[in-house]
Design a protein around this motif. Structure first.
Motif, PDB file in Angstrom:
ATOM      1  N   ASN A 206     -28.207  60.880 -38.846  1.00 55.99           N
ATOM      2  CA  ASN A 206     -27.142  60.441 -39.756  1.00 55.99           C
ATOM      3  C   ASN A 206     -25.778  60.544 -39.107  1.00 55.99           C
ATOM      4  O   ASN A 206     -24.935  59.663 -39.285  1.00 55.99           O
ATOM      5  CB  ASN A 206     -27.181  61.296 -41.028  1.00 55.99           C
ATOM      6  CG  ASN A 206     -28.146  60.722 -42.050  1.00 55.99           C
ATOM      7  OD1 ASN A 206     -28.074  59.547 -42.368  1.00 55.99           O
ATOM      8  ND2 ASN A 206     -29.051  61.532 -42.534  1.00 55.99           N
ATOM      9  N   LEU A 209     -25.290  57.611 -36.917  1.00 61.28           N
ATOM     10  CA  LEU A 209     -24.950  56.404 -37.660  1.00 61.28           C
ATOM     11  C   LEU A 209     -23.496  56.431 -38.121  1.00 61.28           C
ATOM     12  O   LEU A 209     -22.787  55.426 -38.075  1.00 61.28           O
ATOM     13  CB  LEU A 209     -25.871  56.267 -38.867  1.00 61.28           C
ATOM     14  CG  LEU A 209     -27.247  55.678 -38.574  1.00 61.28           C
ATOM     15  CD1 LEU A 209     -28.127  55.785 -39.785  1.00 61.28           C
ATOM     16  CD2 LEU A 209     -27.112  54.218 -38.169  1.00 61.28           C
ATOM     17  N   LEU A 210     -23.054  57.594 -38.567  1.00 60.13           N
ATOM     18  CA  LEU A 210     -21.654  57.697 -38.991  1.00 60.13           C
ATOM     19  C   LEU A 210     -20.718  57.426 -37.833  1.00 60.13           C
ATOM     20  O   LEU A 210     -19.699  56.744 -37.986  1.00 60.13           O
ATOM     21  CB  LEU A 210     -21.384  59.095 -39.564  1.00 60.13           C
ATOM     22  CG  LEU A 210     -21.870  59.324 -40.988  1.00 60.13           C
ATOM     23  CD1 LEU A 210     -21.828  60.790 -41.339  1.00 60.13           C
ATOM     24  CD2 LEU A 210     -21.016  58.542 -41.955  1.00 60.13           C
ATOM     25  N   TYR A 251     -28.289  49.143 -40.114  1.00 55.89           N
ATOM     26  CA  TYR A 251     -28.758  49.848 -41.305  1.00 55.89           C
ATOM     27  C   TYR A 251     -30.169  49.425 -41.672  1.00 55.89           C
ATOM     28  O   TYR A 251     -31.003  50.258 -42.046  1.00 55.89           O
ATOM     29  CB  TYR A 251     -27.801  49.605 -42.476  1.00 55.89           C
ATOM     30  CG  TYR A 251     -28.100  50.464 -43.678  1.00 55.89           C
ATOM     31  CD1 TYR A 251     -28.614  49.909 -44.830  1.00 55.89           C
ATOM     32  CD2 TYR A 251     -27.874  51.834 -43.639  1.00 55.89           C
ATOM     33  CE1 TYR A 251     -28.892  50.701 -45.926  1.00 55.89           C
ATOM     34  CE2 TYR A 251     -28.154  52.627 -44.725  1.00 55.89           C
ATOM     35  CZ  TYR A 251     -28.658  52.056 -45.863  1.00 55.89           C
ATOM     36  OH  TYR A 251     -28.940  52.843 -46.951  1.00 55.89           O
ATOM     37  N   THR A 372     -23.665  57.970 -45.069  1.00 59.44           N
ATOM     38  CA  THR A 372     -24.223  56.980 -44.145  1.00 59.44           C
ATOM     39  C   THR A 372     -24.412  55.640 -44.845  1.00 59.44           C
ATOM     40  O   THR A 372     -24.077  54.589 -44.318  1.00 59.44           O
ATOM     41  CB  THR A 372     -25.575  57.465 -43.602  1.00 59.44           C
ATOM     42  OG1 THR A 372     -25.427  58.773 -43.100  1.00 59.44           O
ATOM     43  CG2 THR A 372     -26.074  56.550 -42.521  1.00 59.44           C
TER      44      THR A 372
END
Lengths: 457, 459
Positions: A206, A209-210, A251, A372
């Motif tokens: 996560n 992804l951030l 995503y 996220t």
């Protein structure tokens, strides 16, 4: 996303407690008395809740429909303390029609949206039970933050793209710092003898992804700020739209990755819950009979909630400027700090609750998973929607906001990488959020990109 | 902070070795022949050090006791450390200042004069910490660990030189994080070049987290000011800085509470740990048995010395701050360079040496405590404390360190946090940190502060 499913299962079990007074379901008697629900039970016997059909379990066909409707309403509407705030919704509309006080309308509609947001999440989780793990996960992943998306779409329609950017940013910041910090802090206080642990792998994914989302937001902002665009004004928009598609692709890949690696983990979820002392035979045995409401009911409630939230969002977006003037705080502060805190209250409370039960993975899923989702799905989705609407919504969040997001993501990613938590880490995250909130309180959005609400849409 | 305590114990044990020539304490004979103190033994018999009380005289008469106690105290504190050779530079600086107007010389002399005083102040603090128990001792170390920097900063604040305060504190952080840590890793890695030295990852990560939070506190006012998005130009940033400073002080207090709570049970074994590690020498019975009998000096002595040293440092700081501008003109380097690079390196020499020494003895945790703990202390306590002091004084000291300095701190903290997260060290990591510091120093050499031209000393 598996966290969301877990949350669904857990919160469903929590909410079934207050049904005690109106025992409609014999099958679920065993799970009605865990300790944490006793408090809720005694609190939810409110005088203003109608319990007109208590005790009767109609089996006749002709009465079934009506009683089914009553039962459904009770299950969905009356089973949660938070729904006390529901009357504020219609009250907001009333106040809006009667007076001109934008501040009050804004405030009341915000309070009115809060329980609806929570119920929407609940309905989504209920529906997820029927659709199997795959579509259920997708549902949770998409509609998990439906409220923020609905508010953003209305704001986009009104041309207030700055409000969209700020409210989504505020959602991310409040989830990452405030919700996570409170969860760590409360959990750490309850379990102060040991350090709580959580799944490092998921937290690291996560965080990655951030960071990627920050990268997607950083380039348009830096491009614009260094005045090095090839076509002033256009390049940055084109770049934003392209980046948004890339982020949506990322995503989607993340969802596939999650689902593929956890399809085998879904079935044991039911047994895992059983080991925790609660009986959940329904889930495994019979998927048509909903844990609480049937498939069609959940879909209908989903639609009803969405419609309600849309109506209130319209009022919310209409009156945000008036509220800013009435309270003498900048719109930036309202969008970034106030809106997400109040709108996210239910997730906030559930994350803290799970942390205090030493289920830190679920808290993390609620907090970081939500961040996220908004950063990698919500923001690019709004850009694409704006593209379709013809609005010039881009990823250039202006330098101050981008820098804030950047430093916040780095701080949080750093805190998460260890895989443990204690009250001090939680306190630090909360204090960081205080600093962020204070910065936005004294921050005035530069008027160059301000767009007033376009009437008639 | 437990590192500081360990440092206290360790450095106390080290310095006791050099007392050999003037052996006043029979009890510590066993620790006089450790190999690492033999070299110092030979080096410390300087001819230019007056030795009125040569070895062997242990006066027992009461009427001589006080006089001898004072002499003994002076010897213990003043003459027991090589670094104290620099002590005469202090009065010399004052002399030069009165005789000539040469600011450059006065500056360098007072800087050299402060260095041994800073080291002795740390020593006195550690001595006092032995008497006050682990809690207050830890607090003492946590607060006065960087008292020298704070004293210099307060004097600069009084003169209205807020930029010098910001730059010198920033320089302290940078030099501790990069130079001191890098040298410690490098030297330790060279000595133990076959294996990788390990240190306590958890504490390093907590400290890195605090440093990141400090960067966050510094970043917002700077970005706010730089993007011209303040609500009330000039005022918002100051109030945000003051609010953030209070938040950072609360965080630091929580950190102290967290440390103390989590390590109350760890304090007692520190002595045993040292006894296990230092195989040959140290007899530390005093610490365990009798708290009144100081390892070196008594409680009142340490308190008095604390006050004396603080007064001396204040006097020299006054001269330092007065002459910094003249020195900058005389040597033709920017004030920024002097404040960020020169001041911290020389002022921090003692900590620097001790960190390297502990690394070479494979006690990397203590080195880390000295280096990173000091950085954390300055960034989460020193800087906000100066903002609050400035607030009380009516000076407009804020957390906006200007973009260049804030960016430097940001990238440095990220680099160091990244290096520390693995929990191991080798000479290459140390070398990289040192080279990173070279780059930082070079940047500041070529950097002209936009605001320093506007600041003159206010009389």
């Amino acid at each position: 996303m598996d966290y969301k499913v877990q949350v669904g299962v857990q919160s469903h079990l929590e909410q079934m407690g207050p049904l005690d007074d109106r025992t409609m379901e014999d099958l679920d008697d065993e799970c009605l008395f865990p300790s944490e629900m006793d408090a809720q039970k005694t609190q939810s016997v409110d005088p203003n809740q109608h319990i007109s059909v208590s005790g009767s379990l109609p089996f006749n066909g002709n009465k079934m429909t009506r009683n089914g409707v009553y039962k459904s309403i009770k299950t969905v509407v009356f089973s949660n303390k938070l729904n006390l705030l529901m009357p504020f919704g219609p009250l907001a509309i009333l106040v809006h029609k009667m007076t001109d006080s934008n501040g009050w309308v804004f405030f009341l509609s915000l309070l009115g949206i809060t329980p609806l947001a929570e119920r929407l999440g609940y309905a989504t989780e209920q529906l997820a039970f029927f659709t199997g793990p795959t579509v259920g996960g997708l549902l949770n992943a998409t509609f998990g933050n439906a409220t923020e998306l609905i508010i953003s779409i209305y704001a986009l329609k009104s041309g207030m793209k700055r409000v969209v950017q700020l409210s989504l940013l505020g959602s991310i910041l409040s989830n990452m710092l405030l919700v996570l910090g409170c969860a760590f802090f409360c959990g750490g206080l309850v379990y102060h003898g040991k350090e709580q642990v959580f799944s490092k792998a998921t937290a690291v994914v996560n965080s990655g992804l951030l960071l990627m989302a920050v990268m997607g937001l950083l380039f348009p902002a830096v491009l614009h700020y260094t005045h090095t665009e090839r076509h002033v004004g256009k390049s940055e928009l084109a770049l934003s739209r392209f980046s948004s598609c890339v982020m949506l692709l990322a995503y989607a890949a993340y969802l596939v990755f999650q689902l593929k690696s956890q399809t085998d983990l879904y079935v044991p979820l039911g047994e895992e819950v059983n080991q925790n002392g609660e009986n959940l035979d329904n889930n495994d045995d019979d998927e048509d009979e909903a844990p609480e409401i049937s498939k069609w009911e959940s879909i209908i409630w989903l639609l009803i909630m969405t419609v309600w939230i849309s109506i209130l969002s319209d009022y919310l977006v209409d009156t945000i400027e008036g509220a800013s003037d009435a309270w003498d705080v900048p719109i930036a502060f309202i969008s970034v700090i106030l809106l997400p805190i109040i709108g996210n209250a239910a997730e906030h409370a559930s994350a803290i609750m799970f942390a205090m039960k030493d289920k830190l993975d679920i808290s993390l899923g609620v907090a970081i998973g939500s961040s996220t989702q908004i950063s990698m799905f919500g923001i690019p989705f709004c850009v694409v929607i704006g593209w379709m609407m013809g609005q010039e919504m881009d990823l250039n969040f202006q330098l101050f906001e981008t820098a804030t997001l950047f430093i916040t993501v780095i701080v949080v990613a750093f805190f998460l990488q260890e895989g443990t938590s204690n009250y001090f880490k939680g306190l630090m995250l909360i204090l960081c959020y205080l600093i962020v909130a204070a910065s936005f309180f004294v921050h005035e959005d530069p008027p160059t990109d301000d767009q007033s609400k376009q009437p008639g849409t």
